[in-house]
Write an enzyme that holds these catalytic residues in place. Structure first.
Site, PDB file in Angstrom:
ATOM      1  N   GLU A  65      70.949 -15.287  34.096  1.00  4.55           N
ATOM      2  CA  GLU A  65      70.390 -15.268  35.443  1.00  4.55           C
ATOM      3  C   GLU A  65      69.079 -16.043  35.470  1.00  4.55           C
ATOM      4  O   GLU A  65      68.093 -15.625  34.858  1.00  4.55           O
ATOM      5  CB  GLU A  65      70.143 -13.835  35.918  1.00  4.55           C
ATOM      6  CG  GLU A  65      69.474 -13.769  37.293  1.00  4.55           C
ATOM      7  CD  GLU A  65      68.972 -12.382  37.662  1.00  4.55           C
ATOM      8  OE1 GLU A  65      68.113 -12.299  38.565  1.00  4.55           O
ATOM      9  OE2 GLU A  65      69.433 -11.391  37.050  1.00  4.55           O
ATOM     10  N   LYS A 107      73.299  -4.340  41.830  1.00  5.41           N
ATOM     11  CA  LYS A 107      72.132  -4.354  40.954  1.00  5.41           C
ATOM     12  C   LYS A 107      71.230  -3.176  41.357  1.00  5.41           C
ATOM     13  O   LYS A 107      70.982  -2.982  42.547  1.00  5.41           O
ATOM     14  CB  LYS A 107      71.397  -5.682  41.125  1.00  5.41           C
ATOM     15  CG  LYS A 107      70.013  -5.775  40.521  1.00  5.41           C
ATOM     16  CD  LYS A 107      69.410  -7.127  40.877  1.00  5.41           C
ATOM     17  CE  LYS A 107      67.958  -7.221  40.452  1.00  5.41           C
ATOM     18  NZ  LYS A 107      67.371  -8.548  40.782  1.00  5.41           N
ATOM     19  N   ARG A 131      62.197 -18.500  41.046  1.00  4.25           N
ATOM     20  CA  ARG A 131      60.780 -18.165  41.201  1.00  4.25           C
ATOM     21  C   ARG A 131      59.860 -19.317  40.804  1.00  4.25           C
ATOM     22  O   ARG A 131      58.639 -19.198  40.910  1.00  4.25           O
ATOM     23  CB  ARG A 131      60.420 -16.933  40.371  1.00  4.25           C
ATOM     24  CG  ARG A 131      61.219 -15.693  40.732  1.00  4.25           C
ATOM     25  CD  ARG A 131      60.795 -14.513  39.886  1.00  4.25           C
ATOM     26  NE  ARG A 131      61.704 -13.383  40.035  1.00  4.25           N
ATOM     27  CZ  ARG A 131      61.613 -12.252  39.353  1.00  4.25           C
ATOM     28  NH1 ARG A 131      60.629 -12.103  38.481  1.00  4.25           N
ATOM     29  NH2 ARG A 131      62.482 -11.280  39.542  1.00  4.25           N
ATOM     30  N   THR A 146      67.051 -13.885  42.410  1.00  7.32           N
ATOM     31  CA  THR A 146      66.044 -13.906  43.476  1.00  7.32           C
ATOM     32  C   THR A 146      66.543 -14.667  44.704  1.00  7.32           C
ATOM     33  O   THR A 146      65.784 -15.406  45.340  1.00  7.32           O
ATOM     34  CB  THR A 146      64.693 -14.493  42.986  1.00  7.32           C
ATOM     35  OG1 THR A 146      64.434 -14.083  41.646  1.00  7.32           O
ATOM     36  CG2 THR A 146      63.555 -13.970  43.863  1.00  7.32           C
TER      37      THR A 146
END
Length: 214
Positions: free
Chosen positions: A48, A135, A52, A75
């Site tokens: 993953e 998640k 960011r 994200t």
């Protein structure tokens, strides 16, 4: 296009690849491929890359070509994030939470979404949409393994990938729960080791994480 059921099935497959999904913050795209190769060699194929940093999309592009790896984008917050991630080669998406617009964008783009949920209400809202693999985020701040165990009692049909504060020290607390498929963790790719290009040490960390029981 992808349906909620198809997305959930795909997420079960991805979560089943290894007990830990590395959560990666990549500052330099040049490090992306060797980082992915080290993690995959250590037994952690699902990766993953969090959106960011400015280098994130280039990192996904680089990792997408690594044999044996399955790279996803973390994200995800907006529909544009979804478009960018798919264009870069992401095979799955991860989000801190879920909105109708984000879920629809992922379904339209054919991107399996591992959506974040921290409460029973949030988990039930996603289950209502057809998603039964989620998640749990932020895991430790939301009560940790005890909270996730409590959620699992009335909602055993939902399975989770807890992320946020998960470490080698507490990973087994999560992985031992019947409603946990895998966990997300950043400890397998420490910033200093990535910066210094110590790929052998990262591979060792990955190998240790891959041996965790679930």
């Amino acid at each position: 296009m992808i349906t909620a059921k198809e997305a959930s099935l795909r997420n079960r497959e991805i979560c089943g690849l290894a007990p830990i999904i590395p959560v990666l913050v990549v500052d330099d795209a040049a490090s992306a491929r060797p980082l992915a190769e080290a993690l995959v060699a250590g037994g952690l194929p699902a990766l993953e890359v969090t959106l960011r940093t400015p280098a994130a999309l280039d990192a996904i592009r680089a990792m997408a070509d690594v044999p044996g790896g399955v790279v996803g984008a973390g994200t995800l917050v907006t529909p544009q994030d979804v478009k960018n991630a798919v264009a870069a080669g992401a095979k799955f998406g991860v989000s801190p939470g879920a909105t109708d617009a984000l879920v629809a964008a992922c379904e339209d783009a054919g991107l399996p979404l591992l959506a974040g949920a921290a409460t029973a209400t949030e988990a039930m809202a996603m289950l209502e949409k057809g998603y039964d693999v989620l998640k749990f985020f932020p895991a430790e701040a939301s009560g940790g393994a005890p909270a996730l165990k409590a959620i699992g009692a009335p909602l055993p049909q939902i399975h989770f990938c807890p992320t946020g504060g998960v470490s080698l020290k507490n990973a087994n607390d999560y992985l031992s729960l019947p409603n946990v498929l895998c966990a997300g963790g950043s400890w397998v790719a420490p910033a200093d080791l990535v910066r210094d290009g110590k790929w052998d040490e990262i591979e060792t960390l990955a190998r240790d994480a891959s041996k965790l029981e679930r």
